[in-house]
Scaffold this active site. Structure first.
Site, mmCIF file in Angstrom:
data_model
loop_
_atom_site.group_PDB
_atom_site.id
_atom_site.type_symbol
_atom_site.label_atom_id
_atom_site.label_comp_id
_atom_site.label_asym_id
_atom_site.label_seq_id
_atom_site.Cartn_x
_atom_site.Cartn_y
_atom_site.Cartn_z
ATOM 1 N N ARG A 75 0.860 -1.171 0.000
ATOM 2 C CA ARG A 75 0.000 0.000 0.000
ATOM 3 C C ARG A 75 0.902 1.227 0.000
ATOM 4 O O ARG A 75 1.538 1.518 1.013
ATOM 5 C CB ARG A 75 -0.913 0.001 1.227
ATOM 6 N N GLY B 149 -6.388 5.008 -12.598
ATOM 7 C CA GLY B 149 -7.608 5.802 -12.687
ATOM 8 C C GLY B 149 -7.379 7.240 -12.274
ATOM 9 O O GLY B 149 -8.341 7.983 -12.070
ATOM 10 N N SER B 150 -6.101 7.632 -12.137
ATOM 11 C CA SER B 150 -5.798 9.021 -11.774
ATOM 12 C C SER B 150 -6.175 9.958 -12.919
ATOM 13 O O SER B 150 -5.993 9.618 -14.091
ATOM 14 C CB SER B 150 -4.305 9.180 -11.455
ATOM 15 N N THR B 151 -6.643 11.135 -12.574
ATOM 16 C CA THR B 151 -6.997 12.124 -13.589
ATOM 17 C C THR B 151 -6.171 13.391 -13.382
ATOM 18 O O THR B 151 -5.486 13.547 -12.385
ATOM 19 C CB THR B 151 -8.499 12.455 -13.533
ATOM 20 N N ALA C 155 -8.370 4.398 -17.419
ATOM 21 C CA ALA C 155 -9.755 4.872 -17.568
ATOM 22 C C ALA C 155 -9.961 6.052 -16.640
ATOM 23 O O ALA C 155 -9.437 6.078 -15.526
ATOM 24 C CB ALA C 155 -10.752 3.757 -17.225
ATOM 25 N N ASN D 239 -12.792 6.635 -15.517
ATOM 26 C CA ASN D 239 -13.814 6.125 -14.617
ATOM 27 C C ASN D 239 -13.985 4.631 -14.881
ATOM 28 O O ASN D 239 -14.201 4.234 -16.023
ATOM 29 C CB ASN D 239 -15.126 6.867 -14.836
ATOM 30 N N PHE D 240 -13.879 3.804 -13.848
ATOM 31 C CA PHE D 240 -13.924 2.350 -14.006
ATOM 32 C C PHE D 240 -15.309 1.759 -13.801
ATOM 33 O O PHE D 240 -15.483 0.551 -13.930
ATOM 34 C CB PHE D 240 -12.932 1.696 -13.039
ATOM 35 N N HIS E 240 -19.096 16.633 -7.739
ATOM 36 C CA HIS E 240 -18.303 15.708 -6.938
ATOM 37 C C HIS E 240 -18.160 16.216 -5.511
ATOM 38 O O HIS E 240 -18.544 17.334 -5.190
ATOM 39 C CB HIS E 240 -16.915 15.507 -7.562
ATOM 40 N N LYS F 297 -12.427 16.458 -4.212
ATOM 41 C CA LYS F 297 -12.045 16.234 -5.611
ATOM 42 C C LYS F 297 -11.117 17.355 -6.054
ATOM 43 O O LYS F 297 -11.483 18.533 -6.050
ATOM 44 C CB LYS F 297 -13.297 16.211 -6.486
ATOM 45 N N THR G 124 -13.999 12.177 -15.885
ATOM 46 C CA THR G 124 -15.206 11.605 -16.486
ATOM 47 C C THR G 124 -15.941 12.649 -17.320
ATOM 48 O O THR G 124 -16.435 12.362 -18.414
ATOM 49 C CB THR G 124 -16.130 11.051 -15.386
#
Length: 238
Positions: free
Chosen positions: A29, A75-77, A100, A102-103, A135, A139, A146
């Site tokens: 982790r 999934g990081s943006t 992605a 968004n998963f 969100h 965020k 997305t």
């Protein structure tokens, strides 16, 4: 499946709980406080990394995994200006990279329907189109990844729009993405086509993070034994 979690916030912890319930092993982790420990993980002790971090660290994490032979699901943006570099690294090291914004399976069906609706609505110029995303207060990036993906799906059909813009509805040459941050909102995305006589909306409202975690684990399992750059359309055959 031996999973390395890179990013141990709300999403990382949700993925951990679901992974363990499925019998997968979480081998590490990584968070901001122990980022240096990422160097301890290689393809010898890790089958796949699942990465949900911040824009400033995402590309570095992805680069390390690709160079170390660890398949990575991200999934990081907010880092996509370096996406082409990540794809090139994947090719160079013959790695496996699944990205992605968004998963959630539901969100990706939303993307699919969004593209189809846009391909039809482009012929009806009396309708103005815009996107609204809401969100939680934590965020970081705005607009959401997305929301940007939804915008790109619309822009593929709306050739008269020169791109998207954030929170500027007066800019008529671009597609506006309105962003809102409110307490305890997992994620809401609404595409609106508005005319003087009626309004058409396509929306997706997430009720929990478990849908995102489920999709990320599906992607991690699907990526095993593959090489190349992939996304949800590949996995879901959309």
């Amino acid at each position: 499946m031996r999973i390395l979690l890179i990013g141990y916030g709300k999403m990382g912890k949700t993925i951990e709980q679901l992974a363990q319930s499925k019998g997968y092993e979480v081998v590490g982790r990584i968070s901001h406080s122990n980022a240096q420990e990422l160097q301890n993980y290689t393809s010898a002790n890790t089958d796949v990394a699942i990465e949900f971090t911040h824009p400033a660290s995402a590309f570095e994490n992805i680069s390390y995994c690709l160079q170390s032979g660890i398949p990575i699901v991200s999934g990081s943006t907010g880092w996509l200006e370096k996406y082409e570099q990540a794809k090139e690294l994947c090719r160079k090291y013959k790695g496996a990279f699944f990205y992605a914004s968004n998963f959630s399976v539901g969100v990706n069906l939303f993307f699919h329907f969004n593209e189809y609706i846009a391909s039809k609505m482009k012929d009806y110029q009396s309708y103005d189109v815009q996107i609204r995303e809401v969100h939680h207060l934590q965020k970081v990036d705005k607009p959401s990844g997305t929301g940007i993906t939804a915008a790109e799906g619309i822009l593929a059909s709306y050739k008269d729009l020169s791109g998207w813009v954030s929170d500027n509805p007066e800019e008529k040459t671009k597609l506006n993405i309105a962003s809102e941050r409110e307490p305890d909102v997992v994620g809401t995305h609404i595409v609106t086509y508005h005319s003087e006589v009626d309004t058409i909306e396509l929306s997706h409202i997430a009720h929990s993070r478990s849908g995102f975690a489920e999709g990320a684990l599906m992607a991690a399992a699907w990526l095993q034994g593959r090489a190349g750059v992939y996304g949800m359309k590949d996995m879901l055959n959309l």
